[in-house]
Design an enzyme around this catalytic site. Structure first.
Site, PDB file in Angstrom:
ATOM      1  N   LYS A   9      -3.593 -23.353  -9.832  1.00 40.50           N
ATOM      2  CA  LYS A   9      -4.884 -22.832 -10.296  1.00 40.50           C
ATOM      3  C   LYS A   9      -5.621 -22.056  -9.196  1.00 40.50           C
ATOM      4  O   LYS A   9      -5.283 -22.164  -8.014  1.00 40.50           O
ATOM      5  CB  LYS A   9      -5.730 -24.006 -10.811  1.00 40.50           C
ATOM      6  CG  LYS A   9      -5.142 -24.691 -12.052  1.00 40.50           C
ATOM      7  CD  LYS A   9      -6.087 -25.761 -12.604  1.00 40.50           C
ATOM      8  CE  LYS A   9      -5.531 -26.399 -13.869  1.00 40.50           C
ATOM      9  NZ  LYS A   9      -6.501 -27.363 -14.479  1.00 40.50           N
ATOM     10  N   TYR A  49      -5.818 -21.923 -23.303  1.00 47.99           N
ATOM     11  CA  TYR A  49      -6.428 -23.248 -23.494  1.00 47.99           C
ATOM     12  C   TYR A  49      -7.023 -23.411 -24.900  1.00 47.99           C
ATOM     13  O   TYR A  49      -7.947 -24.209 -25.080  1.00 47.99           O
ATOM     14  CB  TYR A  49      -7.502 -23.493 -22.438  1.00 47.99           C
ATOM     15  CG  TYR A  49      -6.953 -23.984 -21.103  1.00 47.99           C
ATOM     16  CD1 TYR A  49      -6.289 -25.218 -21.012  1.00 47.99           C
ATOM     17  CD2 TYR A  49      -7.114 -23.251 -19.943  1.00 47.99           C
ATOM     18  CE1 TYR A  49      -5.807 -25.686 -19.795  1.00 47.99           C
ATOM     19  CE2 TYR A  49      -6.628 -23.717 -18.715  1.00 47.99           C
ATOM     20  CZ  TYR A  49      -5.978 -24.937 -18.659  1.00 47.99           C
ATOM     21  OH  TYR A  49      -5.504 -25.410 -17.451  1.00 47.99           O
ATOM     22  N   PHE A  57     -16.088 -28.664 -22.056  1.00 47.32           N
ATOM     23  CA  PHE A  57     -15.723 -28.026 -20.784  1.00 47.32           C
ATOM     24  C   PHE A  57     -15.002 -26.680 -20.966  1.00 47.32           C
ATOM     25  O   PHE A  57     -14.618 -26.038 -19.998  1.00 47.32           O
ATOM     26  CB  PHE A  57     -14.872 -28.970 -19.921  1.00 47.32           C
ATOM     27  CG  PHE A  57     -13.605 -29.501 -20.571  1.00 47.32           C
ATOM     28  CD1 PHE A  57     -12.437 -28.732 -20.578  1.00 47.32           C
ATOM     29  CD2 PHE A  57     -13.576 -30.748 -21.167  1.00 47.32           C
ATOM     30  CE1 PHE A  57     -11.270 -29.203 -21.164  1.00 47.32           C
ATOM     31  CE2 PHE A  57     -12.408 -31.235 -21.760  1.00 47.32           C
ATOM     32  CZ  PHE A  57     -11.244 -30.451 -21.758  1.00 47.32           C
ATOM     33  N   ARG A 102      -3.072 -33.961  -7.257  1.00 45.72           N
ATOM     34  CA  ARG A 102      -4.508 -33.941  -7.548  1.00 45.72           C
ATOM     35  C   ARG A 102      -5.271 -34.929  -6.669  1.00 45.72           C
ATOM     36  O   ARG A 102      -6.370 -34.625  -6.192  1.00 45.72           O
ATOM     37  CB  ARG A 102      -4.728 -34.207  -9.040  1.00 45.72           C
ATOM     38  CG  ARG A 102      -4.373 -32.967  -9.885  1.00 45.72           C
ATOM     39  CD  ARG A 102      -4.297 -33.287 -11.349  1.00 45.72           C
ATOM     40  NE  ARG A 102      -4.323 -32.080 -12.190  1.00 45.72           N
ATOM     41  CZ  ARG A 102      -4.151 -32.098 -13.496  1.00 45.72           C
ATOM     42  NH1 ARG A 102      -3.911 -33.239 -14.132  1.00 45.72           N
ATOM     43  NH2 ARG A 102      -4.195 -30.972 -14.191  1.00 45.72           N
ATOM     44  N   ASN A 112      -8.763 -28.809 -10.285  1.00 43.62           N
ATOM     45  CA  ASN A 112      -7.795 -29.868  -9.972  1.00 43.62           C
ATOM     46  C   ASN A 112      -6.391 -29.327  -9.656  1.00 43.62           C
ATOM     47  O   ASN A 112      -5.391 -29.962  -9.940  1.00 43.62           O
ATOM     48  CB  ASN A 112      -7.776 -30.917 -11.094  1.00 43.62           C
ATOM     49  CG  ASN A 112      -7.389 -30.325 -12.438  1.00 43.62           C
ATOM     50  OD1 ASN A 112      -7.089 -29.133 -12.544  1.00 43.62           O
ATOM     51  ND2 ASN A 112      -7.363 -31.148 -13.467  1.00 43.62           N
ATOM     52  N   HIS A 115      -1.863 -27.063 -13.237  1.00 46.41           N
ATOM     53  CA  HIS A 115      -1.680 -27.296 -14.676  1.00 46.41           C
ATOM     54  C   HIS A 115      -0.223 -27.654 -14.911  1.00 46.41           C
ATOM     55  O   HIS A 115       0.667 -27.126 -14.238  1.00 46.41           O
ATOM     56  CB  HIS A 115      -2.005 -26.033 -15.479  1.00 46.41           C
ATOM     57  CG  HIS A 115      -1.550 -26.141 -16.913  1.00 46.41           C
ATOM     58  ND1 HIS A 115      -2.311 -26.761 -17.873  1.00 46.41           N
ATOM     59  CD2 HIS A 115      -0.381 -25.794 -17.505  1.00 46.41           C
ATOM     60  CE1 HIS A 115      -1.617 -26.769 -19.018  1.00 46.41           C
ATOM     61  NE2 HIS A 115      -0.444 -26.186 -18.821  1.00 46.41           N
ATOM     62  N   GLU A 126       3.566 -22.407 -23.827  1.00 50.26           N
ATOM     63  CA  GLU A 126       2.968 -22.005 -22.546  1.00 50.26           C
ATOM     64  C   GLU A 126       3.914 -21.122 -21.723  1.00 50.26           C
ATOM     65  O   GLU A 126       3.469 -20.183 -21.062  1.00 50.26           O
ATOM     66  CB  GLU A 126       2.548 -23.241 -21.754  1.00 50.26           C
ATOM     67  CG  GLU A 126       1.387 -23.966 -22.429  1.00 50.26           C
ATOM     68  CD  GLU A 126       0.896 -25.177 -21.664  1.00 50.26           C
ATOM     69  OE1 GLU A 126      -0.169 -25.703 -22.036  1.00 50.26           O
ATOM     70  OE2 GLU A 126       1.580 -25.613 -20.699  1.00 50.26           O
TER      71      GLU A 126
END
Ligand code: UDP
Ligand code: MG
Length: 138
Positions: A9, A49, A57, A102, A112, A115, A126
């Site tokens: 990320k 997402y 969120f 994490r 975090n 993914h 994905e």
């Protein structure tokens, strides 16, 4: 042999943790069979997402995921979906087991570091979101 999608990320890329994350995969018998760096648009992040679109969120998460470059990878190995999820640790780094990515590096429930797909169906969606069949090595 299973496949999963991993994303390093924006928080991890900007903090110089690409190598650290990749090292953990390689040290644990996971093979990387496709990899690219890219910056998602807000729309791309929303599409990726989409399962979370009703969550409180969602807005913040998709802002974060489109805020800077990410590294998307296809990982292969036996039970790689579960194996990757174990190496990642719990979504909330405060609840993540010791020695997980994490737990060691996340600073926030949102930021975090990584993914990972959570099922074979999710992995298929994905992977195809970022890679075509010619971009995966044998
Ligand atoms: N997330 C968040 N707040 C939450 C739960 C999740 O910001 O209360 C973010 C976090 O970055 C997480 C992502 O949304 O990694 C997707 O959530 P999911 O429940 O799918 O967690 P994951 O599969 O990434 O562990
Ligand atoms: Mg998830």
């Amino acid at each position: 042999m299973g496949k999963t999608l991993s994303i390093i990320k924006p928080d991890a890329v900007s903090r110089g943790l690409i190598g650290e994350v990749i090292k953990r995969f390689e040290n644990n018998g996971i093979r990387i069979t496709a990899m690219k760096m890219l910056k998602m648009s807000k729309k791309q992040a929303q599409g990726f997402y989409a399962v979370h679109r009703e969550k409180p969120f969602f807005e913040s998460l998709t802002d974060f995921m489109s805020s800077g470059p990410v590294v998307a990878m296809v990982l292969e190995g036996d039970n790689v979906i579960e194996k990757n999820r174990t190496l990642m640790g719990a979504t909330n780094y405060k609840e993540a087991a010791e020695g997980t990515i994490r737990r060691d590096y996340a600073t926030d429930i949102e930021k975090n570091i990584v993914h990972g797909s959570d099922s074979p169906e999710t992995a298929e969606f994905e992977i195809s979101y970022f890679f075509n069949q010619f971009e995966l090595v044998d």
